[in-house]
Design a protein around this motif. Structure first.
Motif, PDB file in Angstrom:
ATOM      1  N   UNK A 196       9.747  18.489  19.380  1.00  0.00           N
ATOM      2  CA  UNK A 196       9.269  17.106  19.259  1.00  0.00           C
ATOM      3  C   UNK A 196       9.562  16.308  20.529  1.00  0.00           C
ATOM      4  N   UNK A 197      10.758  16.507  21.084  1.00  0.00           N
ATOM      5  CA  UNK A 197      11.109  15.789  22.302  1.00  0.00           C
ATOM      6  C   UNK A 197      10.179  16.153  23.455  1.00  0.00           C
ATOM      7  N   UNK A 198       9.886  17.448  23.579  1.00  0.00           N
ATOM      8  CA  UNK A 198       8.977  17.892  24.652  1.00  0.00           C
ATOM      9  C   UNK A 198       7.588  17.312  24.450  1.00  0.00           C
ATOM     10  N   UNK A 199       7.111  17.331  23.203  1.00  0.00           N
ATOM     11  CA  UNK A 199       5.764  16.824  22.929  1.00  0.00           C
ATOM     12  C   UNK A 199       5.682  15.324  23.162  1.00  0.00           C
TER      13      UNK A 199
ATOM     14  N   UNK B 161      -8.946  12.148  25.999  1.00  0.00           N
ATOM     15  CA  UNK B 161      -8.030  13.265  26.227  1.00  0.00           C
ATOM     16  C   UNK B 161      -6.678  13.011  25.576  1.00  0.00           C
ATOM     17  N   UNK B 162      -6.225  11.724  25.555  1.00  0.00           N
ATOM     18  CA  UNK B 162      -4.981  11.412  24.883  1.00  0.00           C
ATOM     19  C   UNK B 162      -5.046  11.698  23.391  1.00  0.00           C
ATOM     20  N   UNK B 163      -6.177  11.327  22.770  1.00  0.00           N
ATOM     21  CA  UNK B 163      -6.343  11.608  21.338  1.00  0.00           C
ATOM     22  C   UNK B 163      -6.364  13.111  21.086  1.00  0.00           C
ATOM     23  N   UNK B 164      -7.091  13.846  21.948  1.00  0.00           N
ATOM     24  CA  UNK B 164      -7.162  15.296  21.781  1.00  0.00           C
ATOM     25  C   UNK B 164      -5.780  15.927  21.951  1.00  0.00           C
ATOM     26  N   UNK B 165      -5.043  15.485  22.978  1.00  0.00           N
ATOM     27  CA  UNK B 165      -3.708  16.047  23.199  1.00  0.00           C
ATOM     28  C   UNK B 165      -2.756  15.687  22.064  1.00  0.00           C
TER      29      UNK B 165
ATOM     30  N   UNK C 218       3.483  11.559  30.175  1.00  0.00           N
ATOM     31  CA  UNK C 218       3.329  12.161  31.497  1.00  0.00           C
ATOM     32  C   UNK C 218       1.954  12.807  31.649  1.00  0.00           C
ATOM     33  N   UNK C 219       1.525  13.509  30.591  1.00  0.00           N
ATOM     34  CA  UNK C 219       0.196  14.125  30.633  1.00  0.00           C
ATOM     35  C   UNK C 219      -0.897  13.069  30.724  1.00  0.00           C
ATOM     36  N   UNK C 220      -0.732  11.955  29.989  1.00  0.00           N
ATOM     37  CA  UNK C 220      -1.725  10.882  30.054  1.00  0.00           C
ATOM     38  C   UNK C 220      -1.788  10.260  31.442  1.00  0.00           C
ATOM     39  N   UNK C 221      -0.638  10.170  32.105  1.00  0.00           N
ATOM     40  CA  UNK C 221      -0.639   9.636  33.474  1.00  0.00           C
ATOM     41  C   UNK C 221      -1.463  10.528  34.403  1.00  0.00           C
ATOM     42  N   UNK C 222      -1.199  11.833  34.361  1.00  0.00           N
ATOM     43  CA  UNK C 222      -1.960  12.745  35.215  1.00  0.00           C
ATOM     44  C   UNK C 222      -3.435  12.787  34.820  1.00  0.00           C
ATOM     45  N   UNK C 223      -3.704  12.674  33.498  1.00  0.00           N
ATOM     46  CA  UNK C 223      -5.100  12.632  33.058  1.00  0.00           C
ATOM     47  C   UNK C 223      -5.797  11.379  33.584  1.00  0.00           C
TER      48      UNK C 223
END
Length: 454
Positions: free
Chosen positions: A184-187, A22-26, A193-198
């Protein structure tokens, strides 16, 4: 490695793989989104810049005849123009084309001669912007404040005169770069953070996905241990008998016959256990039944009562049948398996019913289902064990109040596979078995099977 450690490591691996994928996809999706936004901004800015430069070029090109000379009439098209050879002037407000209408935004306009020398400058006046540059049509340049500009260069040539020079129009990318920097900063900040929740979700999902696998693993372990115990018991008994006989100095004919009879009982017990295990294996592997197989339940009930009448009489138990219909009731399925299904329930009822008790085998129809009921007046089953009696090698003791794993009852016999086989056969025939029981008051097993259309 114990079971808990094994499943924890497997769960970690699944969660890690899930989070990694999922990290690679994101990450790829984030790059794609950023490139799409950047491309949209660049395309929109280039189109607007090209439109403004083209309009300005069309307006001033007919006035530019003598190379290097800028007529005064062109200044009305240039906002706040400044000619290098003259003092800077401000355009008249009464001009036919108001510069404010033409150049809404952060633009600068430069006119260069054929030697790329600056002749006039209008609009923005960036600090430290190169006064001349390559004649490439599209270009990115930067001032001393590190603000980027997008610039377009168009040749200026009157059809009736030689090449006059070049028109350069540029727009500031300050706001666009700030917006892209925010994206860029948001991404980049949002990805960890997204990886943590994933990762948390992957850990939870891995646990949910492995739950039935763990249950199956535990059932297989329990089944293997119980099967090994059941197989070891008759083998150990036979070995003990053989060793005791070998230690005897002499053996009479009666003793030899008794020994052989004991060995034969152990052999029959072992053979029956192996046959039951093979039948369960075949039922597990059998995908579907033959469509043309069918069975008449009235004949099955009649044959069952006739076969088990002698056993019931020997145990001083009354065996009754109650067929509540005259028309033949047909179901789809293997007749031998359906016979084994009902046989296991009836023989189980006879074994757990004391003397002077009664076992009733009833057949009826409810809607589009055949209903076979086996009712006894035996010891019954405690409520907490009723959901487990169909598990393989699960047995309830003769009083019906406690489980009896790992030993055989001399009176009832059995290895704990009879009800498991009945359950498997019912499931294979799209049917189901329910049980109602109370300790010391008997049990009622009900089989529901779909009937064939008339």
């Amino acid at each position: 490695m114990n079971e808990r450690t094994l499943f924890r490591q497997t769960r970690w691996r699944l969660a890690s793989w899930y989070a990694g994928v999922m990290g690679i996809i994101l990450t790829l999706s984030g790059f794609g989104v950023y490139e799409a936004i950047d491309h949209a901004h660049r395309t929109a800015a280039d189109r607007e810049l090209q439109a403004i430069a083209g309009r300005l070029h069309d307006n001033i090109e007919p006035m530019l005849i003598q190379p290097g000379k800028l007529p005064t009439s062109t200044q009305r098209f240039l906002p706040d123009s400044c000619v290098t050879s003259e003092p800077c002037i401000t355009s008249a407000s009464s001009a036919d084309h108001s510069p404010g209408e033409m150049f809404q935004g952060s633009y600068y306009i430069r006119l260069l001669d054929t030697s790329q020398n600056l002749i006039a400058l209008a609009g923005l006046r960036p600090k430290g912007l190169p006064s001349s540059s390559s004649m490439t049509a599209w270009q990115y340049i930067q001032d001393e404040d590190n603000i980027r500009y997008r610039q377009i260069t168009i040749p200026v040539q009157n059809p009736d005169a030689p090449l006059w020079g070049y028109l350069q129009v540029g727009s500031s990318l300050k706001h666009s770069d700030q917006y892209l920097s925010s994206v860029r900063l948001v991404l980049f900040a949002g990805l960890p953070l997204a990886l943590f929740f994933i990762g948390v979700a992957g850990w939870w999902l891995a646990g949910r996905a492995m739950q039935p696998i763990r249950q199956s693993y535990q059932q297989i372990q329990q089944f293997t241990a119980d099967a090994a115990h059941e197989l070891r018991t008759p083998i150990a008994a036979a070995q003990a008998i053989v060793e005791s006989v070998l230690d005897m100095p002499q053996l009479s004919a009666a003793e030899a016959r008794e020994t052989l009879q004991t060995l034969d009982r152990q052999h029959q017990r072992l053979s029956q256990l192996i046959q039951d295990l093979l039948l369960l294996t075949r039922l597990d592997r059998q995908k579907q039944l033959k469509q043309n197989d069918s069975c008449c339940l009235q004949d099955l009930v009649s044959d069952m009562a006739e076969e088990l009448a002698a056993l019931a009489l020997n145990k001083k138990i009354q065996l009754q049948t109650d067929v509540q219909m005259d028309q033949p009731l047909w179901v789809s399925g293997d007749e031998a398996q359906l016979y084994r299904l009902v046989f296991n329930l009836v023989i189980n009822a006879i074994q757990y019913t004391p003397e002077a008790g009664k076992v009733t085998l009833a057949l009826s129809q409810q809607d589009q289902q055949a209903v076979i009921q086996v009712r006894d007046t035996g010891v019954g089953i405690a409520p907490e064990y009723q959901s487990k009696i169909f598990d393989r090698f699960y047995r309830v003791d003769c009083d019906g109040l406690r489980p009896a794993f790992g030993h055989r009852n001399r009176q009832t016999g059995g290895s704990g596979l009879g009800l498991a086989i009945a359950w498997a056969i019912a499931q294979k025939h799209q049917g189901r078995i329910t049980v109602q029981s109370q300790p010391s008051k008997g049990s009622l097993f009900t089989i529901h099977l779909p009937i064939l259309p008339t």
